[in-house]
Every structure is written in C-alpha cells, then in structure tokens.
Design an enzyme around this catalytic site. Structure first.
Site, mmCIF file in Angstrom:
data_model
loop_
_atom_site.group_PDB
_atom_site.id
_atom_site.type_symbol
_atom_site.label_atom_id
_atom_site.label_comp_id
_atom_site.label_asym_id
_atom_site.label_seq_id
_atom_site.Cartn_x
_atom_site.Cartn_y
_atom_site.Cartn_z
ATOM 1 N N THR A 161 1.119 -3.714 -9.416
ATOM 2 C CA THR A 161 2.206 -2.808 -9.043
ATOM 3 C C THR A 161 3.094 -3.443 -7.969
ATOM 4 O O THR A 161 4.297 -3.253 -7.945
ATOM 5 C CB THR A 161 1.628 -1.477 -8.491
ATOM 6 O OG1 THR A 161 0.607 -1.009 -9.368
ATOM 7 C CG2 THR A 161 2.690 -0.409 -8.349
ATOM 8 N N ARG A 204 -2.534 -9.163 -5.479
ATOM 9 C CA ARG A 204 -3.469 -8.710 -4.446
ATOM 10 C C ARG A 204 -4.881 -9.050 -4.851
ATOM 11 O O ARG A 204 -5.313 -8.704 -5.952
ATOM 12 C CB ARG A 204 -3.388 -7.204 -4.259
ATOM 13 C CG ARG A 204 -2.319 -6.841 -3.299
ATOM 14 C CD ARG A 204 -2.348 -5.386 -2.971
ATOM 15 N NE ARG A 204 -0.974 -5.002 -2.668
ATOM 16 C CZ ARG A 204 -0.581 -3.774 -2.482
ATOM 17 N NH1 ARG A 204 -1.454 -2.798 -2.555
ATOM 18 N NH2 ARG A 204 0.682 -3.521 -2.220
ATOM 19 N N LYS A 261 3.868 -11.460 -2.391
ATOM 20 C CA LYS A 261 4.850 -10.827 -3.247
ATOM 21 C C LYS A 261 6.174 -11.557 -3.096
ATOM 22 O O LYS A 261 6.533 -11.968 -1.995
ATOM 23 C CB LYS A 261 4.987 -9.381 -2.760
ATOM 24 C CG LYS A 261 5.896 -8.526 -3.563
ATOM 25 C CD LYS A 261 5.700 -7.083 -3.162
ATOM 26 C CE LYS A 261 6.759 -6.658 -2.186
ATOM 27 N NZ LYS A 261 6.890 -5.232 -2.036
ATOM 28 N N ASP A 285 2.050 2.249 7.256
ATOM 29 C CA ASP A 285 0.896 1.507 6.722
ATOM 30 C C ASP A 285 0.875 0.043 7.163
ATOM 31 O O ASP A 285 1.648 -0.367 8.027
ATOM 32 C CB ASP A 285 0.878 1.601 5.189
ATOM 33 C CG ASP A 285 1.988 0.788 4.561
ATOM 34 O OD1 ASP A 285 3.060 0.678 5.183
ATOM 35 O OD2 ASP A 285 1.787 0.251 3.453
ATOM 36 N N ASP A 338 5.917 -0.099 5.004
ATOM 37 C CA ASP A 338 6.834 0.524 4.053
ATOM 38 C C ASP A 338 6.476 1.977 3.735
ATOM 39 O O ASP A 338 7.293 2.711 3.195
ATOM 40 C CB ASP A 338 6.984 -0.308 2.767
ATOM 41 C CG ASP A 338 5.678 -0.588 2.074
ATOM 42 O OD1 ASP A 338 4.622 -0.154 2.583
ATOM 43 O OD2 ASP A 338 5.699 -1.246 1.010
ATOM 44 N N THR A 390 5.696 4.136 -11.842
ATOM 45 C CA THR A 390 5.201 3.910 -10.482
ATOM 46 C C THR A 390 5.506 2.491 -10.011
ATOM 47 O O THR A 390 5.357 1.545 -10.767
ATOM 48 C CB THR A 390 3.676 4.157 -10.470
ATOM 49 O OG1 THR A 390 3.466 5.516 -10.795
ATOM 50 C CG2 THR A 390 3.076 3.851 -9.121
ATOM 51 N N GLU A 401 8.294 8.016 -3.734
ATOM 52 C CA GLU A 401 7.069 8.135 -4.504
ATOM 53 C C GLU A 401 6.110 9.051 -3.755
ATOM 54 O O GLU A 401 6.129 9.114 -2.519
ATOM 55 C CB GLU A 401 6.413 6.771 -4.669
ATOM 56 C CG GLU A 401 7.236 5.773 -5.429
ATOM 57 C CD GLU A 401 6.413 4.549 -5.810
ATOM 58 O OE1 GLU A 401 5.815 4.559 -6.883
ATOM 59 O OE2 GLU A 401 6.359 3.605 -5.008
ATOM 60 N N GLU A 402 5.249 9.704 -4.532
ATOM 61 C CA GLU A 402 4.260 10.598 -3.926
ATOM 62 C C GLU A 402 3.311 9.853 -2.997
ATOM 63 O O GLU A 402 2.665 10.453 -2.145
ATOM 64 C CB GLU A 402 3.464 11.347 -4.996
ATOM 65 C CG GLU A 402 2.798 10.484 -6.092
ATOM 66 C CD GLU A 402 1.733 9.544 -5.630
ATOM 67 O OE1 GLU A 402 0.896 9.961 -4.819
ATOM 68 O OE2 GLU A 402 1.729 8.383 -6.069
ATOM 69 N N SER A 403 3.223 8.537 -3.178
ATOM 70 C CA SER A 403 2.274 7.722 -2.422
ATOM 71 C C SER A 403 2.826 7.346 -1.050
ATOM 72 O O SER A 403 2.691 6.213 -0.612
ATOM 73 C CB SER A 403 1.944 6.470 -3.220
ATOM 74 O OG SER A 403 3.140 5.816 -3.618
HETATM 75 C C1 G1P Z 1 0.252 2.385 -5.304
HETATM 76 C C2 G1P Z 1 1.081 3.639 -5.372
HETATM 77 C C3 G1P Z 1 2.491 3.298 -5.813
HETATM 78 C C4 G1P Z 1 3.085 2.261 -4.861
HETATM 79 C C5 G1P Z 1 2.159 1.058 -4.752
HETATM 80 C C6 G1P Z 1 2.637 0.074 -3.714
HETATM 81 O O1 G1P Z 1 0.195 1.774 -6.567
HETATM 82 O O2 G1P Z 1 0.512 4.584 -6.249
HETATM 83 O O3 G1P Z 1 3.267 4.473 -5.830
HETATM 84 O O4 G1P Z 1 4.341 1.842 -5.318
HETATM 85 O O5 G1P Z 1 0.839 1.487 -4.395
HETATM 86 O O6 G1P Z 1 2.693 0.650 -2.438
HETATM 87 P P1 G1P Z 1 -1.040 1.972 -7.586
HETATM 88 O O7 G1P Z 1 -2.274 1.541 -6.854
HETATM 89 O O8 G1P Z 1 -1.094 3.437 -7.899
HETATM 90 O O9 G1P Z 1 -0.695 1.127 -8.779
HETATM 91 ZN ZN ZN Z 2 2.813 -0.902 2.105
#
Ligand code: G1P
Ligand code: ZN
Length: 544
Positions: free
Chosen positions: A18, A22, A126, A278, A282, A345, A364-366
C-alpha cells in the site's frame, strides 16, 4: 571515479505494498537487500542523470545506515544533488513539500510509518515522484519487475558521511546538501493557516492543548510550530523526542496506541484539545475533552468548514475518500455541490485527482487527512486545521462535531483488525467472500436488503488506469456498509480489516455507543465471512 559494480542475485519479495516496501529491519539488514531495491528504483526512474532528489526518514532504527547506502548508490547512478534532512530526518509530508518546493525529480522516504521500530521492528522505503506523490502503481510495479531481474548495483566507495550539520559535501560528482528538516515545512504551514488566531487561542484564556509525538518524527516539527511559532505551553507536548525504537511503542495515533493521551483527555481537568501523529508524521488523531473525532468525521467537518480557513478561502473543488472511509464527507459534498470521489485504499490513488485539480481535500479512515497543499497525508496540517477552526468557532471540539452531525446526520463507524493471521487462511476467507458476493444482492439480513455486494474496482478518471480486488463491499439499502480487505502494509502474516458503518439521521440518536449500535452489523460480518473459523480469533485485536 571509482564506482564499484556489485554482482547480486535478485530477491523475490520486493513488491511494494500500500505504501512502499515494508519489511522487518532484519530483512533489510541482509547484505545487498536495500541496495538491490534502491538500484531497482533507479533502474525504473527516468531522467535520473543530473537530477535532484530529496532524502530523509522518520529516524527509526536503520535510518542512518540506509541513508549512507542510498547516498553512495545515488552518486554512482549519476544523481546530481541530494537534499538530505539534517541527521537524516524528514517527515513524510515534509519530503512531499520539499520535492515540490525545490522542483526535485522525486524523493526517497525511509519509514515504515506506524509500524513499530527498533532492531526487532520494521523498516521501509518508498519512492515519491515529481509532484511529491507516492509513486503510482505502474511505477511501483515496474520497480518490482526490475527487482526480479536485477543482477548488479553500482555504488560509490565508502566514505565518512557527516549528516548532522547543516552544510554541503560531495560524494564523487554528487552534491549533498544537508537542510534543516523543519523550517521549510513550518514556513509553508504559516501560509495556509491563520497563525495569529491560533496563537491567540493558545496563549490567551484557558485553552489547553496536548500533542503526542509518540517518540517519532513530528517531535521537532511540533516544537517549532506549536511552541516556538504559536506559543503553546511547555507541557503541551508529550513524547516529543524522536527515538529509534519509538520507546518500544507502536507509533500509531489511535485510541489503542495513544493510551496515555486518551487518559489525559478523558479527565475533567484534561486539555480542551488533544492530537497525535504517527511514526513518519502523515497520520493524525483529533480529540476533544472526553471526545474522539473519527477520521472520517474529521474529513467531513474539514470539507464543510474549509472556506473559513485561510488556505482554502476560495472554496474547495472536490473531495475524495478511500472506499472504506465512512460516507460522511459524501453528504457534505452533496450540499456543497462538489464532486466526491471514492478511491481504493492508499494515498497514491488521490494523486491524479489532486494533480488534475479535481479535489482539494481527501482522507482515509486510517487517521489520514490531507489536501492539495502537498501529495501526502499530513498529520500536523490536520491538527493545525482543527486548531484554526477552534480559534474561529470559539467552541469545543465536541460541540463542533455535534453541530455537524445535527446538520448532516451521523455515520457511526468502526474498524476491526484481526492481526497476524495465517496468510493462506486470510486469502481463503477473502476468496470465499468474493464468491458469495455473486448471490448476496437482493437478500435481506436483519431486515435490511443488500443492494451491492462486490469486490471494489476503480478506474482512475484522469489516466484511465484500472485497479481491482480492492476490498469486498456489502452495502445495504439504508446505506449501512460492511467492508473486508487485507492489509497491504503488514509484515507478519496477514491482517484482516473489517470496516463497519451505519448512518443515523435522527439527532436524538447521535449519542449511542459506537460498538453497541453497530453490534448487529458486526455480528453479520462475522457470520458472512466466518471470521472466527478462518482466523481462530473470537474478537478483533485492534478496534478503532
Ligand atoms: C494502511 C491504511 C491505509 C493507508 C496505509 C498507509 O494500509 O489502511 O488507509 O493508506 O496504511 O498509511 P493497509 O495496511 O490497510 O493496506
Ligand atoms: Zn505514516
């Protein structure tokens, strides 16, 4: 030049997720592992010769070692100049801003975001492109393809690298400029928000704020912005010193991982405003006294009030949210008569919409919110937005949110994460759900008819690129939704995320307990996906 060519055998696990590549620190420490990926980036990126790149990371364990390797490889690949954050530190939003401000070709960010750090923790890398945005999928996919066939990398000889002092030095023909990590970013924030109004809020009267930097990258940024420039009290910051292992904690700003901050806010003598960011700066969490603002609501409230804020006075062009994010912002967009996009996402899916000026705000909800000011989500920006709003409204966080719900209705929302589950079981669960979607439409569950059941796919309206399998959606006729997807950022096993949402228009019912009011939907999710059967878990590990 005494550039060395190192022959290697490719690694087979370097597909970016995403948000970049990592892995555990241990994986990155395997000889040539990081170098192979960096060379794969350089083999992919066009116009690298003579280019300027921005480089920095969140300061987690292995940051400095990685920077030394990357600098030597960049020098060997014909990069002309690197702008490096002092001591190797730059937040993700700061990198995005610097790329744009100095017209760099792109940037490399070293971070595993909210994942734990330290020798036993995670590391990440990244690549961001010219507009400051995370590389789109067609580029990350090419990087991955290159990583599968790479057989050598080029590297400049070892040399002492002094990254702690502002200044310049060279590696072969490449110039390295060490820049202040904070000042460009802080200056930029002053152009977007009314610092005088915020300063008055923080220094006159009895308003108190508390910011939790979670021992991560935003500590120095918060000190400069909140204390030096805005006059916040000495005790307005907690965990402000960046540590390589984040103090052994999980640098993820949510109710589960910012416990002390939560406790301090949930107290009669607690601050009026609380916030956290975090690992790489971001994400953001927004709190009032005894009050938690869901990230989805935060985005909606920002959209509804944007024209009050200096940088957005002209109004906003459109908004976007990731698919699992609640539909609260959709209702605001409807009222404002602006476009609302629903994307997969990951921040990279907002990039084209921002570049094409179709949207001004997205989230985003996250715990991610941002705007067209850069091309990453931006924790401190979101917090400043809220402070500015509080200064204008002269009201509490809770009252602002309640007034918003009264006008637009409330989207009750929760996310349940099942972490570190068996990858095969997780894939089987998703596949079984995918098959079920074919016959769920039209069925009634607990009295509600299912109107959509599918695996979300997305066609980018700007470049026509197409992405599939972005999460199973089950949508009911009353707009309630259950969404299932697997995380693309985890490093251990698989993580199942279940997102649950229910809309409530009636203001008399805006004070219910979220988990209780979503209980039926949570139960339906468990039954439809057979979560306990596949994961062996009775309940989610993290609930936000
Ligand atoms: C998670 C969050 C997503 C965000 C990403 C990077 O990804 O759900 O919204 O963009 O971290 O911060 P996921 O682990 O769900 O793929
Ligand atoms: Zn981050």
């Amino acid at each position: 030049m005494s550039i060395e060519t190192i022959k290697i055998v490719p690694f087979d696990d370097q597909r970016p997720g995403t948000s970049g590549l990592r892995k555990s620190v241990k994986r990155f420490q395997i000889p040539h592992y990081l170098a192979a990926f960096v060379q794969s980036i350089f083999n992919t990126v066009e116009d690298l010769q003579g280019a300027t790149l921005v480089l920095g990371g969140d300061g987690r364990f292995y940051n400095r070692e990685a920077i030394k390797i990357i600098l030597r490889i960049a020098a060997a690949n014909g990069v002309k100049k690197i702008l490096l954050g002092q001591s190797g530190i730059l937040s993700t939003p700061a990198v995005s801003h610097l790329i744009r401000k100095y017209y760099a070709l792109g940037g490399i960010i070293l971070s595993a975001s909210h994942n734990p750090g330290g020798p036993e923790g995670d590391f990440g890398i990244k690549f961001n492109t010219t507009q400051g945005e995370p590389a789109p999928e067609h580029i990350t996919e090419r990087i991955y393809q290159n990583s599968r066939i790479i057989d050598h990398y080029k590297i400049a000889p070892l040399q002492a690298i002094a990254m702690d002092k502002i200044g310049e030095f060279s590696i072969e023909n490449m110039q390295v400029e060490i820049i202040d990590s904070v000042s460009d970013y802080a200056d930029y924030m002053e152009t977007l928000f009314d610092f005088t109004a915020i300063r008055n809020l923080l220094t006159q009267g009895d308003f108190k704020m508390l910011f939790d930097a979670m021992n991560a990258v935003t500590g120095p940024y918060a000190k400069e912005i909140f204390q030096n420039r805005l006059g916040a009290a000495r005790n307005a910051l907690m965990r402000q010193h960046p540590l390589a292992n984040f103090g052994g904690c999980h640098p993820d700003p949510n109710q589960a991982h910012a416990k002390e901050l939560m406790q301090r806010l949930y107290s009669p003598t607690g601050p009026n405003f609380g916030a956290a960011s975090d690992g790489d700066g971001d994400r953001n969490m927004i709190l009032g006294n005894y009050f938690f603002v869901t990230p989805s609501d935060s985005l909606a409230i920002m959209a509804a009030n944007a024209s009050l804020i200096l940088g957005y006075r002209e109004g906003i062009k459109g908004v976007a949210r990731s698919m699992p994010t609640s539909q609260a912002v959709d209702r605001v967009a409807e009222q404002l008569n602006i476009a609302c996009y629903e994307t997969p996402t990951g921040w990279k899916f907002f990039a084209n919409l921002l570049d094409d000026q179709r949207i001004s705000l997205c989230g985003e909800e996250s715990f991610g919110t941002g705007s067209d000011h850069i091309r990453e989500k931006d924790g401190l920006w979101a917090i400043l937005f809220w402070l500015n709003l509080l200064a204008i409204k002269q009201d509490s966080v809770e009252n602002i949110v309640r007034a918003h719900w009264a006008k637009y209705g409330r989207n009750y929302y929760t996310r349940h994460d099942y972490e570190n589950i068996n990858s095969d079981a997780a894939n089987e669960l998703m596949q079984a759900l995918r098959e079920k979607t074919h016959y769920l439409v039209g069925h009634r569950l607990s009295g509600q008819k299912i109107v959509t059941a599918d695996d979300f796919s997305y066609r980018d309206s700007v470049d026509d690129s197409y992405t599939e399998q972005q999460g199973i959606r089950i949508i009911f006729e009353n707009d309630s939704r259950i969404i299932f997807r697997l995380s693309g950022t985890g490093t251990k096993g698989a993580t199942l995320r279940v997102y649950i949402e229910r809309y409530e228009a009636n203001v008399q019912k805006h004070d219910l307990d979220t988990q209780k009011t979503l209980k039926t939907l949570i139960a339906i999710a468990n039954v439809i996906a057979k979560i306990s059967e596949y994961t062996g878990k009775k309940r989610a590990d993290v609930i936000t």
